[in-house]
Design an enzyme around this catalytic site. Sequence first.
Site, PDB file in Angstrom:
ATOM      1  N   GLY A  28       0.838  -1.190   0.000  1.00 18.17           N
ATOM      2  CA  GLY A  28       0.000   0.000   0.000  1.00 18.17           C
ATOM      3  C   GLY A  28       0.872   1.238   0.000  1.00 18.17           C
ATOM      4  N   CYS A  29       0.460   2.262   0.705  1.00 21.19           N
ATOM      5  CA  CYS A  29       1.189   3.533   0.763  1.00 21.19           C
ATOM      6  C   CYS A  29       2.647   3.311   1.135  1.00 21.19           C
ATOM      7  CB  CYS A  29       0.526   4.445   1.792  1.00 21.19           C
ATOM      8  SG  CYS A  29       1.493   5.894   2.222  1.00 21.19           S
ATOM      9  N   PHE A  30       3.563   3.710   0.252  1.00 30.43           N
ATOM     10  CA  PHE A  30       4.974   3.451   0.552  1.00 30.43           C
ATOM     11  C   PHE A  30       5.509   4.302   1.690  1.00 30.43           C
ATOM     12  CE2 PHE A  30       6.109   5.659  -3.800  1.00 30.43           C
ATOM     13  CZ  PHE A  30       5.597   6.873  -3.369  1.00 30.43           C
ATOM     14  N   CYS A  32       4.069   4.613   4.509  1.00 30.46           N
ATOM     15  CA  CYS A  32       3.791   3.832   5.714  1.00 30.46           C
ATOM     16  C   CYS A  32       4.727   2.638   5.830  1.00 30.46           C
ATOM     17  CB  CYS A  32       2.342   3.358   5.707  1.00 30.46           C
ATOM     18  SG  CYS A  32       1.120   4.693   5.749  1.00 30.46           S
TER      19      CYS A  32
END
Length: 207
Positions: A28-30, A32
Amino acid sequence: MRRLVFVLGLLLASPASAATETAIVAGGCFWCVESDFESVPGVKEVVSGYTGGTLKNPTYKQVGAGGTGHYEAVEIRFDNAKVSYGHLMDLFFRSIDPTDSGGQFCDRGDSYRTAIFVKNAAQRTEAERAKAEAEAALGQKIVTPILNAGPFWKAEAYHQDYYKGTGIVLTRRGPKVQSNAYAFYRQACGRDARVKQLWGDAAPFIH
């Protein structure tokens, strides 16, 4: 003779650098994933980027628009004398929702899907072991694929270490210090809440 001694000294010093290995994952969001894995002892650096697609040197805008085949991903550079690839894979599965094939948390679309990109047979063996053990522990089918690694393209400079930035950015809640904006995004996106729901006390990055 002095040159020979110098070269021998360099050779003797080389094992430390040879201990560096890389792992590539998409969770997902890199921002994070980078934040999570930079806290792991033995990890030297985590780089945000793109992989899995056909476009060379893609931009964030191109990947987000879809159609490139790329995932938001990170390259984890670690000292394999201090932390193993297999342990990183165990942590990875317990830091995501591996049952979701359409993205992660509030981030939807192909670029936010999860995946592990392996570089050799040894990494594949460890990734498959970690996946099987995570699936057994979770009691649900895991959809995160294990794929052969291809080119990894480093993301734009402003994405690197985004979670600890000190500049001011504009958000829907007005101007915020970047690190605070990241924390707000992560909480609002529901990442930690969902990971906690899935993994409970086994979730390694939930405080």
